[in-house]
Scaffold this motif. Sequence first.
Motif, PDB file in Angstrom:
ATOM      1  N   ASP A  28     -45.966 -47.987  29.361  1.00 45.79           N
ATOM      2  CA  ASP A  28     -47.126 -47.647  28.446  1.00 45.79           C
ATOM      3  C   ASP A  28     -47.782 -49.292  28.253  1.00 45.79           C
ATOM      4  O   ASP A  28     -47.193 -50.055  28.113  1.00 45.79           O
ATOM      5  CB  ASP A  28     -46.803 -47.158  27.334  1.00 45.79           C
ATOM      6  CG  ASP A  28     -46.363 -45.690  27.310  1.00 45.79           C
ATOM      7  OD1 ASP A  28     -46.132 -45.175  28.348  1.00 45.79           O
ATOM      8  OD2 ASP A  28     -46.260 -45.088  26.122  1.00 45.79           O
ATOM      9  N   ALA A  29     -49.129 -49.102  28.328  1.00 47.32           N
ATOM     10  CA  ALA A  29     -50.024 -50.296  28.257  1.00 47.32           C
ATOM     11  C   ALA A  29     -49.453 -50.824  26.578  1.00 47.32           C
ATOM     12  O   ALA A  29     -49.570 -52.011  26.301  1.00 47.32           O
ATOM     13  CB  ALA A  29     -51.579 -50.180  28.299  1.00 47.32           C
ATOM     14  N   ASP A  30     -49.617 -49.929  25.698  1.00 50.41           N
ATOM     15  CA  ASP A  30     -49.268 -50.509  24.232  1.00 50.41           C
ATOM     16  C   ASP A  30     -48.403 -49.172  23.798  1.00 50.41           C
ATOM     17  O   ASP A  30     -48.268 -48.226  24.227  1.00 50.41           O
ATOM     18  CB  ASP A  30     -50.488 -50.714  23.513  1.00 50.41           C
ATOM     19  CG  ASP A  30     -51.463 -49.681  23.679  1.00 50.41           C
ATOM     20  OD1 ASP A  30     -51.119 -48.436  23.844  1.00 50.41           O
ATOM     21  OD2 ASP A  30     -52.708 -49.912  23.703  1.00 50.41           O
ATOM     22  N   GLY A  31     -47.966 -49.516  22.266  1.00 47.52           N
ATOM     23  CA  GLY A  31     -47.440 -48.404  21.575  1.00 47.52           C
ATOM     24  C   GLY A  31     -47.468 -48.501  20.314  1.00 47.52           C
ATOM     25  O   GLY A  31     -48.437 -49.325  19.793  1.00 47.52           O
ATOM     26  N   SER A  78     -47.324 -49.931  16.235  1.00 49.31           N
ATOM     27  CA  SER A  78     -47.121 -50.985  15.678  1.00 49.31           C
ATOM     28  C   SER A  78     -45.679 -51.257  15.460  1.00 49.31           C
ATOM     29  O   SER A  78     -44.815 -50.192  14.987  1.00 49.31           O
ATOM     30  CB  SER A  78     -47.847 -51.279  14.423  1.00 49.31           C
ATOM     31  OG  SER A  78     -47.466 -52.370  14.088  1.00 49.31           O
ATOM     32  N   ALA A 110     -43.543 -51.843  24.268  1.00 51.34           N
ATOM     33  CA  ALA A 110     -44.191 -51.226  25.352  1.00 51.34           C
ATOM     34  C   ALA A 110     -44.480 -52.085  26.511  1.00 51.34           C
ATOM     35  O   ALA A 110     -44.479 -53.304  26.314  1.00 51.34           O
ATOM     36  CB  ALA A 110     -45.382 -50.575  24.796  1.00 51.34           C
ATOM     37  N   GLY A 111     -44.596 -51.426  28.028  1.00 49.86           N
ATOM     38  CA  GLY A 111     -44.833 -52.321  28.814  1.00 49.86           C
ATOM     39  C   GLY A 111     -43.631 -53.294  29.172  1.00 49.86           C
ATOM     40  O   GLY A 111     -44.068 -54.483  29.877  1.00 49.86           O
ATOM     41  N   ARG A 115     -40.994 -46.567  26.384  1.00 49.34           N
ATOM     42  CA  ARG A 115     -42.357 -46.840  26.632  1.00 49.34           C
ATOM     43  C   ARG A 115     -42.440 -48.062  27.863  1.00 49.34           C
ATOM     44  O   ARG A 115     -43.278 -48.745  27.634  1.00 49.34           O
ATOM     45  CB  ARG A 115     -43.346 -47.353  25.612  1.00 49.34           C
ATOM     46  CG  ARG A 115     -43.139 -46.385  24.498  1.00 49.34           C
ATOM     47  CD  ARG A 115     -43.843 -46.501  23.231  1.00 49.34           C
ATOM     48  NE  ARG A 115     -43.849 -45.533  22.316  1.00 49.34           N
ATOM     49  CZ  ARG A 115     -45.105 -44.775  22.199  1.00 49.34           C
ATOM     50  NH1 ARG A 115     -45.992 -44.757  23.008  1.00 49.34           N
ATOM     51  NH2 ARG A 115     -44.994 -43.800  21.165  1.00 49.34           N
ATOM     52  N   ASN A 157     -36.735 -48.420  20.116  1.00 49.46           N
ATOM     53  CA  ASN A 157     -38.174 -48.181  19.462  1.00 49.46           C
ATOM     54  C   ASN A 157     -38.095 -47.645  18.122  1.00 49.46           C
ATOM     55  O   ASN A 157     -38.681 -47.837  17.030  1.00 49.46           O
ATOM     56  CB  ASN A 157     -38.925 -47.600  20.329  1.00 49.46           C
ATOM     57  CG  ASN A 157     -39.941 -48.548  21.296  1.00 49.46           C
ATOM     58  OD1 ASN A 157     -39.945 -49.662  20.866  1.00 49.46           O
ATOM     59  ND2 ASN A 157     -40.274 -47.988  22.467  1.00 49.46           N
TER      60      ASN A 157
END
Length: 219
Positions: free
Chosen positions: A53-56, A58, A62-63, A50, A72
């Motif tokens: 990715d801006a987020d992922g 919980s 990410a990012g 990720r 992850n």
Amino acid sequence: MVARVELTVLELPWRLTLEQGWEAFRAGNSPVGAVITDAEGAVVALGRSRFRDADGPSGQLAGTALAHAEVNALAQLAPGDNTALALWSSLEPCPLCAAAAMISRCGRVRFLAADPMWAGAEQLPTLNEAVAQRWPDYEGPHPGWPADWQTVLSVAFQTATGRGTSEAVMARARIAPRAAALGRSIGQDPARRAEFSALPLSDAIGLIFDELWPLRFRG
């Protein structure tokens, strides 16, 4: 008409690692997927790269450059003795992910494709007795079309992101020249890459099946 490759011929964890890696690729990330199974073979965690990715979900990264698939997946485990668990990855874990597996007390690591960039990392358990005792048992690479597929994706991603002549790509080309050449051709052609990325996983594999593996599946 695009051929469809039935992924049900693969063990479930391998199928899920490929699906996670394909999701990562389609999202513009390094195409690596990871799965963790328990002693009975039940899936307990999924993860994918990720970086972009801006987020992922919980609890997952990410990012950041640290947002590796294996990290992850492992981040979802509770602290303690996880030696009954197995980490499955579509690509040989890098030193970051190998260390994460050790620190998580994961008992076993399985991977599909070798990553020549980290040749020599298998020497890490020789650092000292404490590392050796906690180091997971490794199994891989697993030869066959899924490993070739991972090489295609890795090289396509690296080529598309301006690293088509990097040592990572050259190293993969020395190990799997046909798969690396196909990955480079996909990475260099935005139109082909867009067509490729728009497909479901089975169809994407089918799109390149005859080009990459014609002699393996024909009499």
